[in-house]
Each structure stands twice: as structure tokens, then as C-alpha cells.
Design an enzyme around this catalytic site. Structure first.
Site, PDB file in Angstrom:
ATOM      1  N   HIS A 148       0.835  -1.202   0.000  1.00 37.38           N
ATOM      2  CA  HIS A 148       0.000   0.000   0.000  1.00 37.38           C
ATOM      3  C   HIS A 148       0.873   1.256   0.000  1.00 37.38           C
ATOM      4  CE1 HIS A 148      -3.607   2.402   1.279  1.00 37.38           C
ATOM      5  NE2 HIS A 148      -2.655   3.157   1.809  1.00 37.38           N
ATOM      6  N   GLU A 149       1.856   1.267   0.891  1.00 42.82           N
ATOM      7  CA  GLU A 149       2.745   2.434   0.990  1.00 42.82           C
ATOM      8  C   GLU A 149       3.558   2.628  -0.283  1.00 42.82           C
ATOM      9  OE1 GLU A 149       2.715   4.738   3.377  1.00 42.82           O
ATOM     10  OE2 GLU A 149       0.971   3.575   3.932  1.00 42.82           O
ATOM     11  N   HIS A 152       1.536   4.292  -2.976  1.00 45.85           N
ATOM     12  CA  HIS A 152       1.519   5.770  -2.909  1.00 45.85           C
ATOM     13  C   HIS A 152       2.776   6.346  -3.586  1.00 45.85           C
ATOM     14  CE1 HIS A 152      -1.985   6.515  -0.434  1.00 45.85           C
ATOM     15  NE2 HIS A 152      -1.548   5.801   0.578  1.00 45.85           N
ATOM     16  N   GLU A 206      -6.103   6.622  -1.648  1.00 46.26           N
ATOM     17  CA  GLU A 206      -6.165   5.419  -0.822  1.00 46.26           C
ATOM     18  C   GLU A 206      -6.595   4.199  -1.631  1.00 46.26           C
ATOM     19  OE1 GLU A 206      -5.277   4.870   2.603  1.00 46.26           O
ATOM     20  OE2 GLU A 206      -4.214   6.510   1.667  1.00 46.26           O
TER      21      GLU A 206
END
Ligand SMILES: [Zn+2]
Length: 280
Positions: A148-149, A152, A206
Site C-alpha cells: 500500500h505504501e 503511494h 487510498e
């Protein structure tokens, strides 16, 4: 002019500027769409190189401070564990952008009760031990957070967010710092922390990070179903005190639904990639 009309004029000016900048030069999409299909066009008013410089200084300042306090990579086993997971995920980033495999990836763990983790532009990853310990995260769940990070960072959401602030004329400070008008390196690092770590991502960001993260984890052989248990643990933890992670990554009631809807796409990638002998 009345305050309301002034506000309207500013909003309109930002919208027009965004539209004009987008039409002329500054829109791009940072990644290939992958199996999960992320391809939204993004407004970019600062260069990736400018932001990379800021991210480098910020990350170095952060690790130096943690070292000084005796909080950097104090648990050798945990650091090795997090780095091993990162080493499996990093090569998968080529699906979304081929340049990322050549980033100077850095992975460190700060000993802190904070429930937090981030990946700054250019692949600078930080995990806080509190997130792993207090939520008792499995390797699969750590991989979901990390994916997820990294999502980004691949999508350059911070660069996009700063660009939007500049377009709306609310990002003057960070703009000046990036252009070298902000004075010393400490200012840049401080601005960097505010802009790269402490800022809230949008719901759109997100969802994109969730989609990309699931695919990265699956391709690295981590069970994408851990996305569901991870966010359940995160929500449960938020009942006592909201984790830092949730203040910068606003939770969405639809997150679990998004993850569930992607499982048919990413489970085959996981089945193909998972280490032999792993059930499930
Ligand atoms: Zn996020």
C-alpha cells in the site's frame, strides 16, 4: 469584494489554473495500470527530481534523529523480517513502472509505540515497531501495508498533492522550499516531513494504493486476503486511540469491499507466486 466572492474567485482561479496546466503540459500518469487497472491522469507542477531531493533530506534527517535517540533498527530480527518482505516486493514494482526497480530502496524500522509506516518518494520505507507489535502483524499483513505504501510512492501521490496545493496557492511554503528559497536544509527536511509524511491522502489515493498494494503483495507471494484482516485490526485499534496511520490514510467503509472485489484478480497472481509448501 465580499469574503464569499473572494473565496469563489480563488477556487475558480485554482480550478482554471489546474485545467490550463493539465491541458498544456503538466498532466501525466505515473504508472502502468497493472492487472488492477490504475490509470488516472495526474496534475504535476513540480518535478520528480525536486521532490526526490526533499524526500532524501527528510528521510536522512529522520533516520539520523532516530539513531541519536537509540531507536533505529534496535530489534535486529524485526528489521531483517521487514527487509526480507521488502526485497520480495521491490522487484514486482516493474509491473507498474520499470524505473522503480532501480530506485535506491531503503528500509528501516523505528522503535516506537506509534502505529505507523510510510514509503517516501523514491522508495524510502519506514516501519514503526508499534504497528507490527501491537497489531501482531503476520508477514502477509506487513506485505499488504508495505505494498500500500509503495503504491503511494509509485503513483507519486505526494508530488500530486503538493502540485494541487501550489495550484490552489496554499502550498507556497513548500513551493519556495522546493525552489531553494526556503533557506537551510533543516527547513527543507521539516517542510518535507509535513508534506510527505504528515499529510492526509485522499480517498482516491487510498483506493489506488490499495489496488496497487494488493497486486504487489500477491505477485511477491503474499496472501492478498491479509488485506481484510489487516484493516480489521487497524479499525479495532482505532477504537482506543486512532493510529497515526489512519490519520494520514483515512479509512473508508468501502475499503473491505474494494479489496474483496479485487481478490478474483489478484488471487491467481498469489497462487502462481507463493512459495512452495504454503497452504491456502
Ligand atoms: Zn494510504
Amino acid at each position: 469584494m465580499e469574503p464569499l466572492r473572494t473565496m469563489f474567485a480563488i477556487t475558480l482561479r485554482a480550478a482554471v489554473l489546474t485545467a490550463v496546466a493539465c491541458a498544456l503540459v503538466a498532466c501525466e500518469t505515473t504508472t502502468g495500470s497493472g492487472a488492477v487497472g490504475v490509470n488516472r491522469s495526474q496534475l504535476m507542477l513540480i518535478s520528480a527530481e525536486q521532490l526526490d531531493q526533499m524526500a532524501g533530506q527528510t528521510y536522512n534527517a529522520l533516520t539520523a534523529e532516530a539513531t541519536k535517540k537509540g531507536q533505529l533498527n534496535t530489534d535486529a530480527a524485526m528489521t531483517a523480517r521487514v527487509r526480507a518482505i521488502a526485497a520480495r516486493i521491490e522487484p514486482q514494482t516493474k509491473v507498474f513502472r520499470p524505473d522503480a526497480v532501480n530506485w535506491n530502496w531503503q528500509v528501516n524500522v523505528i522503535d516506537s509505540k506509534e502505529l505507523n509506516a510510510f514509503c517516501m518518494p523514491g522508495g524510502r520505507i519506514m516501519f514503526y515497531s508499534g504497528l507490527i507489535k501491537q497489531l501482531n502483524l503476520t508477514d502477509d499483513e506487513i506485505a499488504i501495508v508495505m505494498g500500500h505504501e509503495i503504491g503511494h510512492a509509485l503513483r507519486e501521490h505526494s508530488r500530486e498533492q503538493i502540485s494541487q496545493q501550489i495550484a490552489a496557492q496554499t502550498g507556497i511554503g513548500v513551493g519556495a522550499a522546493l525552489l531553494g528559497l526556503g533557506g537551510a536544509g533543516a527547513d527543507l527536511a521539516n517542510q518535507g516531513y509535513q508534506s510527505l509524511v504528515a499529510t492526509k491522502f485522499s480517498r482516491t489515493d487510498e483506493t489506488e494504493a490499495d489496488r496497487i498494494g494488493l497486486e504487489l503483495a500477491a505477485r511477491a507471494g503474499y496472501d492478498p486476503r491479509a488485506g481484510l484482516t489487516l484493516w480489521e485490526k487497524m479499525s479495532a485499534a482505532a477504537k482506543d486511540a486512532p493510529p497515526e496511520f489512519l490519520s494520514t490514510h483515512p479509512a473508508d467503509a468501502n475499503r473491505a469491499a474494494t479489496i474483496r472485489s479485487l481478490l478474483p484478480t489478484v488471487m491467481p497472481l498469489y497462487q502462481a507466486a507463493k512459495p512452495k509448501g504454503v497452504a491456502g
